[in-house]
Design a protein around this motif. Structure first.
Motif, PDB file in Angstrom:
ATOM      1  N   LYS A   1       0.749  -1.106   0.076  1.00  0.00           N
ATOM      2  CA  LYS A   1       0.071   0.130   0.034  1.00  0.00           C
ATOM      3  C   LYS A   1       1.007   1.210  -0.079  1.00  0.00           C
ATOM      4  O   LYS A   1       0.393   2.351  -0.861  1.00  0.00           O
ATOM      5  CB  LYS A   1      -1.003  -0.013   1.225  1.00  0.00           C
ATOM      6  N   LEU A   2       1.961   1.390   0.822  1.00  0.00           N
ATOM      7  CA  LEU A   2       2.778   2.641   0.639  1.00  0.00           C
ATOM      8  C   LEU A   2       3.441   2.534  -0.605  1.00  0.00           C
ATOM      9  O   LEU A   2       3.496   3.745  -0.787  1.00  0.00           O
ATOM     10  CB  LEU A   2       3.970   2.190   1.933  1.00  0.00           C
ATOM     11  N   MET A   3       3.819   1.645  -1.238  1.00  0.00           N
ATOM     12  CA  MET A   3       4.435   1.734  -2.411  1.00  0.00           C
ATOM     13  C   MET A   3       3.533   2.198  -3.475  1.00  0.00           C
ATOM     14  O   MET A   3       3.935   3.230  -4.528  1.00  0.00           O
ATOM     15  CB  MET A   3       5.228   0.509  -2.914  1.00  0.00           C
ATOM     16  N   LEU A   4       2.332   1.652  -3.583  1.00  0.00           N
ATOM     17  CA  LEU A   4       1.192   2.207  -4.473  1.00  0.00           C
ATOM     18  C   LEU A   4       0.893   3.617  -4.324  1.00  0.00           C
ATOM     19  O   LEU A   4       0.664   4.474  -4.902  1.00  0.00           O
ATOM     20  CB  LEU A   4      -0.080   1.400  -4.299  1.00  0.00           C
ATOM     21  N   GLU A   5       0.666   4.035  -2.913  1.00  0.00           N
ATOM     22  CA  GLU A   5       0.564   5.606  -2.585  1.00  0.00           C
ATOM     23  C   GLU A   5       1.708   6.318  -3.072  1.00  0.00           C
ATOM     24  O   GLU A   5       1.440   7.426  -3.517  1.00  0.00           O
ATOM     25  CB  GLU A   5       0.291   5.453  -1.099  1.00  0.00           C
ATOM     26  N   THR A   6       2.814   5.886  -2.773  1.00  0.00           N
ATOM     27  CA  THR A   6       3.836   6.422  -3.355  1.00  0.00           C
ATOM     28  C   THR A   6       4.002   6.810  -4.602  1.00  0.00           C
ATOM     29  O   THR A   6       4.246   7.987  -5.450  1.00  0.00           O
ATOM     30  CB  THR A   6       5.357   6.076  -2.676  1.00  0.00           C
ATOM     31  N   ALA A   7       3.863   5.611  -5.290  1.00  0.00           N
ATOM     32  CA  ALA A   7       3.723   5.729  -6.891  1.00  0.00           C
ATOM     33  C   ALA A   7       2.675   6.681  -7.528  1.00  0.00           C
ATOM     34  O   ALA A   7       2.851   7.212  -8.442  1.00  0.00           O
ATOM     35  CB  ALA A   7       3.600   4.321  -7.323  1.00  0.00           C
ATOM     36  N   ILE A   8       1.747   6.608  -6.883  1.00  0.00           N
ATOM     37  CA  ILE A   8       0.308   7.568  -7.193  1.00  0.00           C
ATOM     38  C   ILE A   8       0.675   8.979  -7.119  1.00  0.00           C
ATOM     39  O   ILE A   8       0.521   9.785  -8.066  1.00  0.00           O
ATOM     40  CB  ILE A   8      -0.895   7.010  -6.515  1.00  0.00           C
ATOM     41  N   ALA A   9       1.362   9.298  -5.920  1.00  0.00           N
ATOM     42  CA  ALA A   9       1.913  10.680  -5.635  1.00  0.00           C
ATOM     43  C   ALA A   9       2.801  11.244  -6.845  1.00  0.00           C
ATOM     44  O   ALA A   9       2.656  12.270  -7.030  1.00  0.00           O
ATOM     45  CB  ALA A   9       2.466  10.807  -4.352  1.00  0.00           C
ATOM     46  N   LEU A  10       3.661  10.303  -7.171  1.00  0.00           N
ATOM     47  CA  LEU A  10       4.613  10.448  -7.906  1.00  0.00           C
ATOM     48  C   LEU A  10       4.200  10.861  -9.315  1.00  0.00           C
ATOM     49  O   LEU A  10       4.640  11.959 -10.119  1.00  0.00           O
ATOM     50  CB  LEU A  10       5.960   9.787  -7.935  1.00  0.00           C
ATOM     51  N   MET A  11       3.371  10.006  -9.848  1.00  0.00           N
ATOM     52  CA  MET A  11       2.668  10.048 -11.161  1.00  0.00           C
ATOM     53  C   MET A  11       1.393  11.103 -11.178  1.00  0.00           C
ATOM     54  O   MET A  11       1.392  11.899 -12.262  1.00  0.00           O
ATOM     55  CB  MET A  11       1.775   8.631 -11.453  1.00  0.00           C
ATOM     56  N   GLN A  12       1.077  11.513  -9.995  1.00  0.00           N
ATOM     57  CA  GLN A  12       0.109  12.669 -10.083  1.00  0.00           C
ATOM     58  C   GLN A  12       0.772  14.014 -10.327  1.00  0.00           C
ATOM     59  O   GLN A  12       0.134  15.126 -10.598  1.00  0.00           O
ATOM     60  CB  GLN A  12      -0.753  12.880  -8.600  1.00  0.00           C
ATOM     61  N   GLN A  13       2.073  13.805  -9.975  1.00  0.00           N
ATOM     62  CA  GLN A  13       3.177  15.117 -10.289  1.00  0.00           C
ATOM     63  C   GLN A  13       3.429  14.946 -11.814  1.00  0.00           C
ATOM     64  O   GLN A  13       4.516  16.082 -12.212  1.00  0.00           O
ATOM     65  CB  GLN A  13       4.282  14.865  -9.325  1.00  0.00           C
ATOM     66  N   GLY A  14       3.139  14.050 -12.489  1.00  0.00           N
ATOM     67  CA  GLY A  14       3.685  14.074 -13.754  1.00  0.00           C
ATOM     68  C   GLY A  14       4.628  13.254 -14.139  1.00  0.00           C
ATOM     69  O   GLY A  14       5.123  12.823 -15.373  1.00  0.00           O
ATOM     70  N   GLN A  15       5.418  12.457 -13.201  1.00  0.00           N
ATOM     71  CA  GLN A  15       6.518  11.688 -13.265  1.00  0.00           C
ATOM     72  C   GLN A  15       6.047  10.176 -13.721  1.00  0.00           C
ATOM     73  O   GLN A  15       4.842   9.761 -13.676  1.00  0.00           O
ATOM     74  CB  GLN A  15       7.167  11.337 -12.085  1.00  0.00           C
ATOM     75  N   THR A  16       6.803   9.345 -14.460  1.00  0.00           N
ATOM     76  CA  THR A  16       6.480   7.980 -14.610  1.00  0.00           C
ATOM     77  C   THR A  16       7.616   7.175 -14.063  1.00  0.00           C
ATOM     78  O   THR A  16       8.548   6.833 -14.474  1.00  0.00           O
ATOM     79  CB  THR A  16       6.550   7.486 -16.192  1.00  0.00           C
ATOM     80  N   PRO A  17       7.372   6.930 -12.743  1.00  0.00           N
ATOM     81  CA  PRO A  17       8.628   6.480 -12.039  1.00  0.00           C
ATOM     82  C   PRO A  17       9.126   5.067 -12.255  1.00  0.00           C
ATOM     83  O   PRO A  17       8.177   4.024 -12.506  1.00  0.00           O
ATOM     84  CB  PRO A  17       8.079   6.652 -10.662  1.00  0.00           C
ATOM     85  N   SER A  18      10.354   4.575 -12.042  1.00  0.00           N
ATOM     86  CA  SER A  18      10.721   3.532 -11.970  1.00  0.00           C
ATOM     87  C   SER A  18      10.403   2.525 -10.566  1.00  0.00           C
ATOM     88  O   SER A  18      10.130   3.443  -9.753  1.00  0.00           O
ATOM     89  CB  SER A  18      11.934   3.015 -12.368  1.00  0.00           C
ATOM     90  N   VAL A  19      10.416   1.519 -10.532  1.00  0.00           N
ATOM     91  CA  VAL A  19      10.404   0.594  -9.172  1.00  0.00           C
ATOM     92  C   VAL A  19      11.584   1.279  -8.210  1.00  0.00           C
ATOM     93  O   VAL A  19      11.069   1.653  -6.955  1.00  0.00           O
ATOM     94  CB  VAL A  19      10.430  -0.613  -9.379  1.00  0.00           C
ATOM     95  N   SER A  20      12.731   1.487  -8.705  1.00  0.00           N
ATOM     96  CA  SER A  20      13.736   2.155  -7.981  1.00  0.00           C
ATOM     97  C   SER A  20      13.395   3.382  -7.325  1.00  0.00           C
ATOM     98  O   SER A  20      13.570   3.782  -6.192  1.00  0.00           O
ATOM     99  CB  SER A  20      15.015   2.087  -8.685  1.00  0.00           C
TER     100      SER A  20
END
Length: 210
Positions: free
Chosen positions: A23-42
């Motif tokens: 859940k932490l990783m998903l929430e973090t990924a969503i926060a990054l993608m809501q900023q326009g990023q396409t983050p890697s797993v790292s």
């Protein structure tokens, strides 16, 4: 790390801890993608304060991570059901549920679209390597479900043609065309999409009857 090793390590973790970490990783990924990023797993692991080894146990590739984020963003849309037998009503019900959610997670879905386009270019150039492809396609099943009452009323080819045509007025691309290119507000965007969807369903039914 192979699949069996990952499974063994996941089993060894307490179930509650696994759920919290995911859940932490998903929430973090969503926060990054809501900023326009396409983050890697790292990227997500670093932002979430999780080790890379742990992160890759949950999401073995960027495609797997983004796919999970997209599913999280779609939320109730993936479980959509309709009690109506009228295909036009069903399509409009699906649109009314979908469009506010797409607008809310617009940046996330655009980041996912960006990944899809980047992978397409890499695949053509032969530089994608072993990275699994990020596949989009929830709308195929959803739209076929929406027009299911027409399944036995339309020839299969025309049933599929209607589903494909409806996919042009459903989802993120509607916002890209009507909001970004035409400058429409959300209300007018959904009105135009609903009008087009109704027209397509009515045209398919009328053509079949004729």
């Amino acid at each position: 790390m192979d699949v069996s090793q990952a499974q063994e390590q996941q089993v060894s973790e307490p179930k509650g801890a696994r759920a919290r970490t995911r859940k932490l990783m998903l929430e973090t990924a969503i926060a990054l993608m809501q900023q326009g990023q396409t983050p890697s797993v790292s990227d997500v692991a670093e932002a979430a304060g999780v080790s890379r080894a742990t992160a890759y146990r949950y999401f073995p590739s960027q495609a797997a991570l983004v796919h999970a984020v997209v599913d999280e963003g779609l939320g109730p849309i993936l479980n959509w059901q309709s009690a109506s037998d009228d295909p036009e009503t069903r399509v409009l019900d699906l649109l009314s549920l979908t469009m506010p959610r797409v607008a809310e997670f617009e940046a996330t879905f655009k980041a996912a679209l960006k990944l899809s386009l980047e992978q397409w270019a890499q695949r053509r150039a032969g530089t994608l390597g072993a990275e699994p492809p990020f596949k989009r396609g929830h709308r195929v099943d959803l739209l076929q479900m929406a027009i299911a009452p027409l399944k036995n009323k339309l020839p299969e080819a025309k049933f599929q043609r209607l589903a494909k045509a409806l996919s042009l007025v459903y989802g993120l691309e509607v916002l890209i065309v009507l909001k970004d290119l035409w400058g429409l507000e959300f209300e007018e965007t959904t009105e135009v999409a609903g009008w087009a969807a109704s027209a397509l369903v009515r045209a398919a039914v009328a053509e079949s009857a004729a």
